[in-house]
Write an enzyme that holds these catalytic residues in place. Sequence first.
Site, PDB file in Angstrom:
ATOM      1  N   LYS A 107     -22.850   9.375   1.013  1.00  0.00           N
ATOM      2  CA  LYS A 107     -23.363  10.442   1.498  1.00  0.00           C
ATOM      3  C   LYS A 107     -24.247  11.263   0.616  1.00  0.00           C
ATOM      4  O   LYS A 107     -25.306  11.998   1.099  1.00  0.00           O
ATOM      5  CB  LYS A 107     -22.265  11.351   2.042  1.00  0.00           C
ATOM      6  CG  LYS A 107     -21.346  10.664   3.374  1.00  0.00           C
ATOM      7  CD  LYS A 107     -20.508  11.624   3.854  1.00  0.00           C
ATOM      8  CE  LYS A 107     -19.795  10.760   4.926  1.00  0.00           C
ATOM      9  NZ  LYS A 107     -18.629  11.594   5.491  1.00  0.00           N
TER      10      LYS A 107
ATOM     11  N   GLN B  15      -7.160  18.100   1.619  1.00  0.00           N
ATOM     12  CA  GLN B  15      -6.428  17.248   1.418  1.00  0.00           C
ATOM     13  C   GLN B  15      -6.324  16.919  -0.010  1.00  0.00           C
ATOM     14  O   GLN B  15      -7.303  16.576  -0.623  1.00  0.00           O
ATOM     15  CB  GLN B  15      -6.529  15.905   2.313  1.00  0.00           C
ATOM     16  CG  GLN B  15      -7.151  15.694   3.686  1.00  0.00           C
ATOM     17  CD  GLN B  15      -8.575  15.963   3.809  1.00  0.00           C
ATOM     18  OE1 GLN B  15      -8.931  17.161   3.600  1.00  0.00           O
ATOM     19  NE2 GLN B  15      -9.627  14.994   4.072  1.00  0.00           N
TER      20      GLN B  15
ATOM     21  N   SER C 236       0.777  -1.224   0.020  1.00  0.00           N
ATOM     22  CA  SER C 236       0.008   0.144  -0.200  1.00  0.00           C
ATOM     23  C   SER C 236       0.855   1.326  -0.026  1.00  0.00           C
ATOM     24  O   SER C 236       1.958   1.192   0.605  1.00  0.00           O
ATOM     25  CB  SER C 236      -0.859   0.014   1.126  1.00  0.00           C
ATOM     26  OG  SER C 236      -1.438   1.302   1.520  1.00  0.00           O
ATOM     27  N   ALA C 237       0.278   2.227  -0.492  1.00  0.00           N
ATOM     28  CA  ALA C 237       0.920   3.697  -0.226  1.00  0.00           C
ATOM     29  C   ALA C 237       1.318   4.142   0.903  1.00  0.00           C
ATOM     30  O   ALA C 237       1.811   5.097   1.344  1.00  0.00           O
ATOM     31  CB  ALA C 237      -0.159   4.618  -1.280  1.00  0.00           C
TER      32      ALA C 237
ATOM     33  N   ARG D 294      -1.101  13.091  -0.910  1.00  0.00           N
ATOM     34  CA  ARG D 294      -0.533  12.007  -1.522  1.00  0.00           C
ATOM     35  C   ARG D 294      -0.685  11.766  -2.861  1.00  0.00           C
ATOM     36  O   ARG D 294      -1.935  12.039  -3.352  1.00  0.00           O
ATOM     37  CB  ARG D 294      -0.880  10.583  -0.644  1.00  0.00           C
ATOM     38  CG  ARG D 294      -0.334   9.454  -1.158  1.00  0.00           C
ATOM     39  CD  ARG D 294      -0.884   8.474  -0.621  1.00  0.00           C
ATOM     40  NE  ARG D 294      -0.317   8.139   0.786  1.00  0.00           N
ATOM     41  CZ  ARG D 294      -0.975   7.555   1.922  1.00  0.00           C
ATOM     42  NH1 ARG D 294      -1.883   6.753   1.815  1.00  0.00           N
ATOM     43  NH2 ARG D 294      -0.384   7.235   2.967  1.00  0.00           N
TER      44      ARG D 294
ATOM     45  N   ASN E  87      -4.888   4.121  -3.338  1.00  0.00           N
ATOM     46  CA  ASN E  87      -6.534   4.101  -3.346  1.00  0.00           C
ATOM     47  C   ASN E  87      -7.325   3.555  -4.545  1.00  0.00           C
ATOM     48  O   ASN E  87      -7.256   4.164  -5.602  1.00  0.00           O
ATOM     49  CB  ASN E  87      -6.860   5.570  -3.204  1.00  0.00           C
ATOM     50  CG  ASN E  87      -6.651   6.249  -1.929  1.00  0.00           C
ATOM     51  OD1 ASN E  87      -7.022   5.509  -0.858  1.00  0.00           O
ATOM     52  ND2 ASN E  87      -6.156   7.494  -1.903  1.00  0.00           N
TER      53      ASN E  87
ATOM     54  N   GLU F  44     -15.397   1.593   4.564  1.00  0.00           N
ATOM     55  CA  GLU F  44     -15.556   2.223   3.108  1.00  0.00           C
ATOM     56  C   GLU F  44     -14.142   3.351   2.901  1.00  0.00           C
ATOM     57  O   GLU F  44     -14.059   3.986   3.961  1.00  0.00           O
ATOM     58  CB  GLU F  44     -16.608   2.869   2.927  1.00  0.00           C
ATOM     59  CG  GLU F  44     -17.238   3.793   3.608  1.00  0.00           C
ATOM     60  CD  GLU F  44     -18.100   3.422   4.905  1.00  0.00           C
ATOM     61  OE1 GLU F  44     -17.549   2.450   5.225  1.00  0.00           O
ATOM     62  OE2 GLU F  44     -18.626   4.311   5.546  1.00  0.00           O
TER      63      GLU F  44
ATOM     64  N   TYR G 168      -1.078  -0.164  10.318  1.00  0.00           N
ATOM     65  CA  TYR G 168      -1.272  -0.746   8.897  1.00  0.00           C
ATOM     66  C   TYR G 168      -0.166  -0.741   7.950  1.00  0.00           C
ATOM     67  O   TYR G 168       0.299  -1.507   7.353  1.00  0.00           O
ATOM     68  CB  TYR G 168      -2.461   0.098   8.321  1.00  0.00           C
ATOM     69  CG  TYR G 168      -3.127  -0.324   6.901  1.00  0.00           C
ATOM     70  CD1 TYR G 168      -3.403  -1.589   6.535  1.00  0.00           C
ATOM     71  CD2 TYR G 168      -2.792   0.452   5.755  1.00  0.00           C
ATOM     72  CE1 TYR G 168      -3.851  -1.910   5.227  1.00  0.00           C
ATOM     73  CE2 TYR G 168      -2.884   0.119   4.457  1.00  0.00           C
ATOM     74  CZ  TYR G 168      -3.884  -0.964   4.166  1.00  0.00           C
ATOM     75  OH  TYR G 168      -3.890  -1.353   2.895  1.00  0.00           O
TER      76      TYR G 168
HETATM   77  P1  NAD Z   1     -11.112  -5.937   1.305  1.00  0.00           P
HETATM   78  O1  NAD Z   1     -11.122  -5.620   2.578  1.00  0.00           O
HETATM   79  O2  NAD Z   1     -12.177  -5.791   0.480  1.00  0.00           O
HETATM   80  O3  NAD Z   1     -10.608  -7.191   1.130  1.00  0.00           O
HETATM   81  C1  NAD Z   1      -9.709  -8.021   1.808  1.00  0.00           C
HETATM   82  C2  NAD Z   1     -10.361  -9.180   2.022  1.00  0.00           C
HETATM   83  O4  NAD Z   1      -9.492 -10.025   3.170  1.00  0.00           O
HETATM   84  C3  NAD Z   1     -11.874  -9.102   2.964  1.00  0.00           C
HETATM   85  O5  NAD Z   1     -12.555  -9.816   2.163  1.00  0.00           O
HETATM   86  C4  NAD Z   1     -11.484  -9.955   4.304  1.00  0.00           C
HETATM   87  O6  NAD Z   1     -12.509 -10.609   4.648  1.00  0.00           O
HETATM   88  C5  NAD Z   1     -10.256 -10.783   3.783  1.00  0.00           C
HETATM   89  N1  NAD Z   1      -9.578 -11.306   5.202  1.00  0.00           N
HETATM   90  C6  NAD Z   1      -9.377 -10.543   6.095  1.00  0.00           C
HETATM   91  N2  NAD Z   1      -8.644 -11.219   7.135  1.00  0.00           N
HETATM   92  C7  NAD Z   1      -8.718 -12.337   6.820  1.00  0.00           C
HETATM   93  C8  NAD Z   1      -8.126 -13.772   7.206  1.00  0.00           C
HETATM   94  N3  NAD Z   1      -7.709 -13.771   8.325  1.00  0.00           N
HETATM   95  N4  NAD Z   1      -8.362 -14.994   6.386  1.00  0.00           N
HETATM   96  C9  NAD Z   1      -8.901 -14.854   5.187  1.00  0.00           C
HETATM   97  N5  NAD Z   1      -9.403 -13.564   4.647  1.00  0.00           N
HETATM   98  C10 NAD Z   1      -9.432 -12.508   5.333  1.00  0.00           C
HETATM   99  O7  NAD Z   1      -9.991  -4.916   0.802  1.00  0.00           O
HETATM  100  P2  NAD Z   1      -9.546  -4.543  -0.798  1.00  0.00           P
HETATM  101  O8  NAD Z   1      -9.765  -2.993  -1.122  1.00  0.00           O
HETATM  102  O9  NAD Z   1     -10.078  -5.649  -1.702  1.00  0.00           O
HETATM  103  O10 NAD Z   1      -7.947  -4.970  -0.578  1.00  0.00           O
HETATM  104  C11 NAD Z   1      -7.280  -5.731  -0.999  1.00  0.00           C
HETATM  105  C12 NAD Z   1      -5.581  -5.732  -0.544  1.00  0.00           C
HETATM  106  O11 NAD Z   1      -5.352  -4.483  -1.088  1.00  0.00           O
HETATM  107  C13 NAD Z   1      -5.584  -5.559   0.881  1.00  0.00           C
HETATM  108  O12 NAD Z   1      -4.323  -6.165   1.223  1.00  0.00           O
HETATM  109  C14 NAD Z   1      -5.220  -4.184   1.051  1.00  0.00           C
HETATM  110  O13 NAD Z   1      -4.512  -3.730   2.254  1.00  0.00           O
HETATM  111  C15 NAD Z   1      -4.733  -3.617  -0.069  1.00  0.00           C
HETATM  112  N6  NAD Z   1      -4.789  -2.329  -0.514  1.00  0.00           N
HETATM  113  C16 NAD Z   1      -6.003  -1.698  -0.944  1.00  0.00           C
HETATM  114  C17 NAD Z   1      -6.009  -0.713  -1.142  1.00  0.00           C
HETATM  115  C18 NAD Z   1      -7.577  -0.142  -1.559  1.00  0.00           C
HETATM  116  O14 NAD Z   1      -7.513   1.154  -1.848  1.00  0.00           O
HETATM  117  N7  NAD Z   1      -8.548  -0.734  -1.791  1.00  0.00           N
HETATM  118  C19 NAD Z   1      -5.074   0.384  -1.196  1.00  0.00           C
HETATM  119  C20 NAD Z   1      -3.881  -0.120  -0.612  1.00  0.00           C
HETATM  120  C21 NAD Z   1      -3.630  -1.586  -0.385  1.00  0.00           C
END
Ligand code: NAD
Length: 330
Positions: A200, A220, A118-119, A286, A178, A191, A149
């Site tokens: 909203k 921001q 992630s960023a 960012r 993001n 969200e 995080y």
């Molecule tokens: P999300 O929360 O929709 O998906 C993550 C999934 O992981 C969820 O469905 C959750 O239930 C599952 N999970 C959590 N704990 C778990 C466990 N112990 N065992 C099995 N599954 C588990 O998030 P996303 O937006 O789809 O993000 C996916 C990845 O990308 C994540 O690692 C997140 O940190 C990274 N990320 C996302 C963004 C973004 O903007 N969406 C930005 C930076 C990084």
Amino acid sequence: MSKKTILVAGGGGFIGGHLVQEFLKQGHDVRSVDIKPYEEWYQVHDGAENVIADLQEKEACYAACDGMQEIYQLAADMGGMGFIENNKALCMLSVLINVHMTLAARDCGSEKYFYSSSACVYNADKQKSEDVVPLKEEDAYPAMPEDGYGWEKLFSERMCRHFREDFGMYCRVARFHNVYGPEGTWEGGREKAPAAICRKVIHAKHTGDHTIEIWGDGHQTRSFMYIDDCIKGIQDITNSDILEPINLGSDELTTINGLVDMVEEIAGIKLERTHNLDAPKGVNGRNSDNTMIQDRLGWAPGIKLRDGMELTYNWIEAEYLAKYGSKTQA
Ligand code: NAD
């Protein structure tokens, strides 16, 4: 393209659900694993082998990785700023998923391992001003990431590096900036800004209460990547020879106030704004420096923020109306 066995860890989530869909479309055998009950998965694809398991558990990771040629690790306990600022310990516990998944991928002999960083790993000192200098990959060090995080993400991407160096494992790492789009979370506290603002505005439109609360002063700055661009980028990075973590994000910068203007325009209404200066708002500015991904992979975001936000708004509005209905004839 030859048929492969592919694991998407976190396949019940936003990005994971889209990735499963893409791999099924390409004709692969896909296993999708998530901890949530099926009713809470954003997408359940019948063509995949869908498994509920807690990937913090080592045995669950070994079972999930068994027989998989490619592994995409997206599982994490995460959300927008409202979640990550108030749940730092939960965010750090995702390290259990990453330690066990990396071990299992190594021991099950997977051919390719992709990790979603992630960023939020970037040094906070470089994100103090709204007038941003886009973040280059080297700006993650010296380390001062988002507390909780971001530290977990930085540790886990570093672990991928050492598994690659010491065990010869094939690891690729993207730093997502993001990501937004349909089939994601839009209410409930996890969200992110684009979905929260859409909800909203939609709520205001369908209740007739034409007010909106914005987190922070709205100055921001951020960039937001549409999900389709993200899915393409994940595959490009996984199949590349780029060994170090690389930015995967849009470089189209907007302020949060600008994003609200955009969503109001899509909805065709103007709202009275209040600013909650005590709400979690993250860093002041960012943006993603895309020099490396453009030079090395020729990847650039293909979907403009205005277009992606309209698609997202329309999807969230349909979800909102199905759940709450409309009190107005808007
Ligand atoms: P999300 O929360 O929709 O998906 C993550 C999934 O992981 C969820 O469905 C959750 O239930 C599952 N999970 C959590 N704990 C778990 C466990 N112990 N065992 C099995 N599954 C588990 O998030 P996303 O937006 O789809 O993000 C996916 C990845 O990308 C994540 O690692 C997140 O940190 C990274 N990320 C996302 C963004 C973004 O903007 N969406 C930005 C930076 C990084």
